[in-house]
Design a protein around this motif. Sequence first.
Motif, mmCIF file in Angstrom:
data_model
loop_
_atom_site.group_PDB
_atom_site.id
_atom_site.type_symbol
_atom_site.label_atom_id
_atom_site.label_comp_id
_atom_site.label_asym_id
_atom_site.label_seq_id
_atom_site.Cartn_x
_atom_site.Cartn_y
_atom_site.Cartn_z
ATOM 1 N N VAL A 1 0.818 -1.213 0.000
ATOM 2 C CA VAL A 1 0.000 0.000 0.000
ATOM 3 C C VAL A 1 0.858 1.271 0.000
ATOM 4 C CG1 VAL A 1 -1.460 1.382 1.569
ATOM 5 C CG2 VAL A 1 -2.123 -0.965 0.991
ATOM 6 N N THR A 2 1.951 1.230 0.751
ATOM 7 C CA THR A 2 2.689 2.458 1.021
ATOM 8 C C THR A 2 3.217 3.152 -0.248
ATOM 9 O OG1 THR A 2 4.460 3.431 2.312
ATOM 10 C CG2 THR A 2 4.808 1.172 1.622
ATOM 11 N N GLY A 3 3.750 2.387 -1.193
ATOM 12 C CA GLY A 3 4.276 2.995 -2.424
ATOM 13 C C GLY A 3 3.182 3.670 -3.233
ATOM 14 N N GLN A 4 2.030 3.045 -3.285
ATOM 15 C CA GLN A 4 0.917 3.623 -4.044
ATOM 16 C C GLN A 4 0.517 4.977 -3.461
ATOM 17 O OE1 GLN A 4 -2.387 0.960 -5.275
ATOM 18 N NE2 GLN A 4 -1.524 -0.422 -3.741
ATOM 19 N N MET A 5 0.488 5.061 -2.128
ATOM 20 C CA MET A 5 0.102 6.322 -1.495
ATOM 21 C C MET A 5 1.184 7.383 -1.666
ATOM 22 S SD MET A 5 -1.792 4.888 1.943
ATOM 23 C CE MET A 5 -2.161 6.532 2.578
ATOM 24 N N LYS A 6 2.453 6.967 -1.399
ATOM 25 C CA LYS A 6 3.537 7.948 -1.419
ATOM 26 C C LYS A 6 3.911 8.401 -2.823
ATOM 27 C CE LYS A 6 5.868 7.152 2.938
ATOM 28 N NZ LYS A 6 6.686 6.096 3.538
ATOM 29 N N VAL A 7 4.007 7.444 -3.731
ATOM 30 C CA VAL A 7 4.519 7.776 -5.062
ATOM 31 C C VAL A 7 3.391 8.147 -6.020
ATOM 32 C CG1 VAL A 7 5.900 6.946 -7.012
ATOM 33 C CG2 VAL A 7 6.490 6.246 -4.679
ATOM 34 N N HIS B 1 0.277 8.897 -5.032
ATOM 35 C CA HIS B 1 -0.693 9.775 -4.350
ATOM 36 C C HIS B 1 -2.116 9.245 -4.421
ATOM 37 C CE1 HIS B 1 2.683 12.416 -4.037
ATOM 38 N NE2 HIS B 1 2.823 12.429 -5.348
ATOM 39 N N ARG B 2 -2.238 7.925 -4.278
ATOM 40 C CA ARG B 2 -3.568 7.344 -4.207
ATOM 41 C C ARG B 2 -4.063 7.418 -2.759
ATOM 42 N NH1 ARG B 2 -2.169 1.978 -7.797
ATOM 43 N NH2 ARG B 2 -2.327 3.016 -9.821
ATOM 44 N N THR B 3 -5.370 7.402 -2.595
ATOM 45 C CA THR B 3 -5.905 7.365 -1.224
ATOM 46 C C THR B 3 -5.617 5.990 -0.635
ATOM 47 O OG1 THR B 3 -8.038 6.465 -1.906
ATOM 48 C CG2 THR B 3 -7.834 8.867 -1.890
ATOM 49 N N ARG B 4 -5.707 5.919 0.684
ATOM 50 C CA ARG B 4 -5.475 4.627 1.339
ATOM 51 C C ARG B 4 -6.493 3.602 0.847
ATOM 52 N NH1 ARG B 4 -2.455 2.094 4.992
ATOM 53 N NH2 ARG B 4 -3.496 0.232 5.746
ATOM 54 N N GLU B 5 -7.730 4.038 0.735
ATOM 55 C CA GLU B 5 -8.780 3.127 0.314
ATOM 56 C C GLU B 5 -8.498 2.517 -1.079
ATOM 57 O OE1 GLU B 5 -12.492 5.126 0.125
ATOM 58 O OE2 GLU B 5 -13.673 3.298 0.446
ATOM 59 N N VAL C 1 -5.497 0.132 -0.899
ATOM 60 C CA VAL C 1 -5.808 -1.154 -0.282
ATOM 61 C C VAL C 1 -6.559 -2.036 -1.277
ATOM 62 C CG1 VAL C 1 -7.232 -2.285 1.489
ATOM 63 C CG2 VAL C 1 -5.763 -0.347 2.115
ATOM 64 N N GLU C 2 -7.493 -1.441 -1.969
ATOM 65 C CA GLU C 2 -8.291 -2.203 -2.926
ATOM 66 C C GLU C 2 -7.402 -2.802 -4.016
ATOM 67 O OE1 GLU C 2 -11.891 -1.322 -6.051
ATOM 68 O OE2 GLU C 2 -11.745 -0.049 -4.262
ATOM 69 N N ASN C 3 -6.516 -1.967 -4.522
ATOM 70 C CA ASN C 3 -5.610 -2.414 -5.578
ATOM 71 C C ASN C 3 -4.625 -3.471 -5.053
ATOM 72 O OD1 ASN C 3 -5.010 -2.013 -8.342
ATOM 73 N ND2 ASN C 3 -3.139 -0.907 -7.772
ATOM 74 N N ALA C 4 -4.111 -3.244 -3.848
ATOM 75 C CA ALA C 4 -3.177 -4.204 -3.232
ATOM 76 C C ALA C 4 -3.858 -5.563 -3.081
ATOM 77 C CB ALA C 4 -2.702 -3.692 -1.874
ATOM 78 N N MET C 5 -5.102 -5.550 -2.622
ATOM 79 C CA MET C 5 -5.818 -6.814 -2.409
ATOM 80 C C MET C 5 -6.005 -7.573 -3.721
ATOM 81 S SD MET C 5 -6.160 -7.303 0.754
ATOM 82 C CE MET C 5 -7.102 -8.816 0.588
ATOM 83 N N LYS C 6 -6.271 -6.826 -4.778
ATOM 84 C CA LYS C 6 -6.459 -7.458 -6.081
ATOM 85 C C LYS C 6 -5.204 -8.268 -6.460
ATOM 86 C CE LYS C 6 -6.210 -5.133 -10.225
ATOM 87 N NZ LYS C 6 -6.597 -3.945 -11.012
#
Length: 225
Positions: free
Chosen positions: A105-111, A113-117, A120-125
């Motif tokens: 999750v962390t890279g998606q948010m930091k790099v 700039h996706r929301t946590r939600e 998480v959804e993408n990570a779970m996929k």
Amino acid sequence: MIKTEKLTFTYPAEEGGRQESSALREVELEIEKGSFVAILGHNGSGKSTFAKHINALLTPTAGKLWVDGLDTGDPENLLNIRGKVGMVFQQFNLFGNMDVLNNCVTGQMKVLHRTREESVENAMKYLEKVGMSAYINAKPRQLSGGQKQRVAIARALAMDPEVILFDEPTSALDPEMVGEVLSVMQTLAQEGLTMLVVTHEMGFARAVASEVVNHTIVLTEEEQR
Ligand code: ADP
Ligand code: MG
């Protein structure tokens, strides 16, 4: 997707240390979108050096490399290129203090700039895709090598890269875990992801390349040196 022109790289001499070392000499290569390319070669033949050029961790000392038309030698293209290229290394470089989900999750948010939600959804996929969705709360130390490497693949995929690069993804694994990682990679290749794999698993390279997509490019030792 990736194109080189006389790509050359020489590691500089270090003061009082190593001598100058030529790692790549005039490599000519063109990799199309959707292809699976295996890169083979003995130790020290420049495979990792080549891999590092693709996400601009290293830039050519002579010649050129383009990712999706972007010249990696131009610093202005750096962020853009890093966003297009995912990497999975030999040593699962997961963050040891974060659980499986947060690693993805962390890279998606930091790099990105996706929301946590969204993250998480993408990570779970992708964790589902690699068969690790039951382990989202586990810390890396609680996982086997094969499981860690599958999480590393999910983490790279969660960034939605256009090309993913594997540098000897199975060489640090115990033999019984190699299969589960190769099988995930084979699925990805079949789905048309552009993949570059530095590997010693010849059987895998041949099977996936012939079965799925057009070609395996084998850099000869000549080309790599
Ligand atoms: P491979 O991944 O195929 O084993 P590398 O790309 O790691 O090969 O190395 C290619 C050549 O570059 C080798 O001769 C190696 O010693 C040299 N080399 C690799 N990394 C460095 C470095 N950080 N500094 C100096 N020389 C290096
Ligand atoms: Mg290497």
